[in-house]
Design an enzyme around this catalytic site. Structure first.
Site, PDB file in Angstrom:
ATOM      1  N   GLY A  46      31.831  44.173  41.638  1.00 11.48           N
ATOM      2  CA  GLY A  46      31.932  45.250  40.657  1.00 11.48           C
ATOM      3  C   GLY A  46      32.328  44.662  39.314  1.00 11.48           C
ATOM      4  O   GLY A  46      32.854  43.551  39.249  1.00 11.48           O
ATOM      5  N   GLN A  51      35.770  44.419  30.948  1.00 16.08           N
ATOM      6  CA  GLN A  51      35.924  43.023  31.394  1.00 16.08           C
ATOM      7  C   GLN A  51      35.047  42.070  30.587  1.00 16.08           C
ATOM      8  O   GLN A  51      35.290  40.865  30.584  1.00 16.08           O
ATOM      9  CB  GLN A  51      35.633  42.892  32.889  1.00 16.08           C
ATOM     10  CG  GLN A  51      36.675  43.612  33.751  1.00 16.08           C
ATOM     11  CD  GLN A  51      36.394  43.451  35.227  1.00 16.08           C
ATOM     12  OE1 GLN A  51      35.616  44.215  35.783  1.00 16.08           O
ATOM     13  NE2 GLN A  51      36.994  42.458  35.858  1.00 16.08           N
ATOM     14  N   CYS A  94      40.110  40.300  41.617  1.00 12.98           N
ATOM     15  CA  CYS A  94      39.562  40.799  40.353  1.00 12.98           C
ATOM     16  C   CYS A  94      39.074  39.620  39.540  1.00 12.98           C
ATOM     17  O   CYS A  94      39.774  38.606  39.432  1.00 12.98           O
ATOM     18  CB  CYS A  94      40.641  41.559  39.576  1.00 12.98           C
ATOM     19  SG  CYS A  94      40.050  42.232  38.006  1.00 12.98           S
ATOM     20  N   LEU A  95      37.874  39.742  38.970  1.00 10.56           N
ATOM     21  CA  LEU A  95      37.332  38.657  38.156  1.00 10.56           C
ATOM     22  C   LEU A  95      38.200  38.387  36.933  1.00 10.56           C
ATOM     23  O   LEU A  95      38.139  37.299  36.363  1.00 10.56           O
ATOM     24  CB  LEU A  95      35.892  38.995  37.736  1.00 10.56           C
ATOM     25  CG  LEU A  95      34.894  39.094  38.900  1.00 10.56           C
ATOM     26  CD1 LEU A  95      33.555  39.613  38.404  1.00 10.56           C
ATOM     27  CD2 LEU A  95      34.734  37.745  39.597  1.00 10.56           C
ATOM     28  N   HIS A 136      39.144  50.746  41.926  1.00  5.63           N
ATOM     29  CA  HIS A 136      39.527  49.523  41.203  1.00  5.63           C
ATOM     30  C   HIS A 136      38.838  49.498  39.829  1.00  5.63           C
ATOM     31  O   HIS A 136      39.462  49.188  38.811  1.00  5.63           O
ATOM     32  CB  HIS A 136      39.139  48.312  42.061  1.00  5.63           C
ATOM     33  CG  HIS A 136      39.279  46.968  41.404  1.00  5.63           C
ATOM     34  ND1 HIS A 136      40.182  46.019  41.840  1.00  5.63           N
ATOM     35  CD2 HIS A 136      38.613  46.395  40.358  1.00  5.63           C
ATOM     36  CE1 HIS A 136      40.067  44.941  41.078  1.00  5.63           C
ATOM     37  NE2 HIS A 136      39.118  45.130  40.185  1.00  5.63           N
ATOM     38  N   GLU A 137      37.546  49.845  39.803  1.00  9.38           N
ATOM     39  CA  GLU A 137      36.792  49.801  38.537  1.00  9.38           C
ATOM     40  C   GLU A 137      37.236  50.907  37.585  1.00  9.38           C
ATOM     41  O   GLU A 137      37.349  50.674  36.369  1.00  9.38           O
ATOM     42  CB  GLU A 137      35.287  49.904  38.804  1.00  9.38           C
ATOM     43  CG  GLU A 137      34.687  48.827  39.705  1.00  9.38           C
ATOM     44  CD  GLU A 137      35.020  47.418  39.301  1.00  9.38           C
ATOM     45  OE1 GLU A 137      35.347  47.182  38.124  1.00  9.38           O
ATOM     46  OE2 GLU A 137      34.979  46.535  40.168  1.00  9.38           O
ATOM     47  N   HIS A 140      40.178  49.982  35.693  1.00  8.41           N
ATOM     48  CA  HIS A 140      39.888  49.143  34.512  1.00  8.41           C
ATOM     49  C   HIS A 140      39.599  50.013  33.288  1.00  8.41           C
ATOM     50  O   HIS A 140      40.005  49.676  32.168  1.00  8.41           O
ATOM     51  CB  HIS A 140      38.657  48.262  34.753  1.00  8.41           C
ATOM     52  CG  HIS A 140      38.924  46.980  35.478  1.00  8.41           C
ATOM     53  ND1 HIS A 140      39.746  45.996  34.978  1.00  8.41           N
ATOM     54  CD2 HIS A 140      38.444  46.494  36.653  1.00  8.41           C
ATOM     55  CE1 HIS A 140      39.760  44.963  35.824  1.00  8.41           C
ATOM     56  NE2 HIS A 140      38.977  45.245  36.854  1.00  8.41           N
TER      57      HIS A 140
HETATM   58  O1  GNR Z   1      34.548  41.096  43.079  1.00 14.43           O
HETATM   59  C1  GNR Z   1      35.476  41.881  43.283  1.00 14.43           C
HETATM   60  N1  GNR Z   1      35.925  42.054  44.545  1.00 14.43           N
HETATM   61  C2  GNR Z   1      36.806  43.069  44.910  1.00 14.43           C
HETATM   62  C3  GNR Z   1      37.410  43.000  46.157  1.00 14.43           C
HETATM   63  C4  GNR Z   1      38.267  43.990  46.563  1.00 14.43           C
HETATM   64  C5  GNR Z   1      38.531  45.061  45.742  1.00 14.43           C
HETATM   65  C6  GNR Z   1      37.950  45.137  44.485  1.00 14.43           C
HETATM   66  C7  GNR Z   1      37.091  44.152  44.085  1.00 14.43           C
HETATM   67  S1  GNR Z   1      36.345  44.283  42.524  1.00 14.43           S
HETATM   68  C8  GNR Z   1      36.105  42.584  42.152  1.00 14.43           C
HETATM   69  C9  GNR Z   1      35.349  42.432  40.844  1.00 14.43           C
HETATM   70  C10 GNR Z   1      36.172  42.995  39.713  1.00 14.43           C
HETATM   71  O2  GNR Z   1      37.106  42.437  39.212  1.00 14.43           O
HETATM   72  N2  GNR Z   1      35.870  44.199  39.308  1.00 14.43           N
HETATM   73  O3  GNR Z   1      36.597  44.788  38.349  1.00 14.43           O
HETATM   74 NI    NI Z   2      38.571  43.948  38.523  1.00 15.11          NI
END
Ligand code: GNR
Ligand code: NI
Length: 172
Positions: A46, A51, A94-95, A136-137, A140
């Site tokens: 995601g 980001q 998270c990236l 999670h997204e 952000h």
């Molecule tokens: O790549 C991602 N893996 C992930 C694993 C568990 C819960 C959320 C994520 S999102 C993350 C990519 C990212 O940072 N998205 O904002």
């Molecule tokens: Ni993230």
């Protein structure tokens, strides 16, 4: 299409609240194409526009496994409806917080209202990894990182290590 650099914590831009998209036009679609390419390259499942430094309420996602066909998803102006009372724990990464993985508890299911790639309104019922990733997204888009769900001790420890990493990388 282009791969864009991904911001990493504690970059203050990641704390911004992103603003709604007024219309899903070709510029927005070009941004979503770049975001998807950036996400696949990382690789991640995601990516939120902030980001890559763009404070707009746009998410791309693909939770298909490595053996499956790619299944890109695009969410513009997403809103969570009806989060379930039952919670689930998932080990999140998270990236923008590279190489740290911690358990986060969130509603196990939710409904998401959003505009798709063509600007059409959609409703999606999500559970499992899809529900976790969407939440999670959307965090952000509200300036929230998964580490904000951890204890202050754990969060500060991670931020300190990230700052050190960045200092070492900058000195190379
Ligand atoms: O790549 C991602 N893996 C992930 C694993 C568990 C819960 C959320 C994520 S999102 C993350 C990519 C990212 O940072 N998205 O904002
Ligand atoms: Ni993230």
């Amino acid at each position: 299409m282009a791969i864009r650099p991904i911001l990493t914590a504690p970059d203050p831009r990641l704390k911004q609240i992103s603003t709604p998209v007024e219309s899903v036009d070709d510029d927005v679609r070009a941004l979503m194409d770049d975001m998807l390419e950036t996400m696949y390259d990382a690789p991640g499942i995601g990516l939120a526009a902030i980001q890559v430094g763009v404070p707009k309420r746009i998410i791309v996602m693909d939770i298909a496994g490595p053996e499956e066909e790619p299944a890109p998803r695009y969410f513009v102006n997403p809103e969570i409806l009806d989060p379930s009372e039952d919670l689930t724990v998932y080990q999140e990464g998270c990236l923008s917080v590279p190489e740290f993985y911690e358990e986060v508890e969130r509603p196990a299911k939710c409904r998401v209202k959003f505009l798709d790639y063509d600007g059409n309104p959609q409703i999606l019922d999500a559970e499992g990894l899809l529900a976790t990733c969407i939440q999670h997204e959307i965090d952000h888009l509200n300036g929230v990182l998964f580490i904000d769900h951890l204890s202050r001790l754990k969060r500060d420890r991670i931020l300190r290590k990230l700052k050190k990493e960045q200092r070492l990388a900058a000195a190379e």
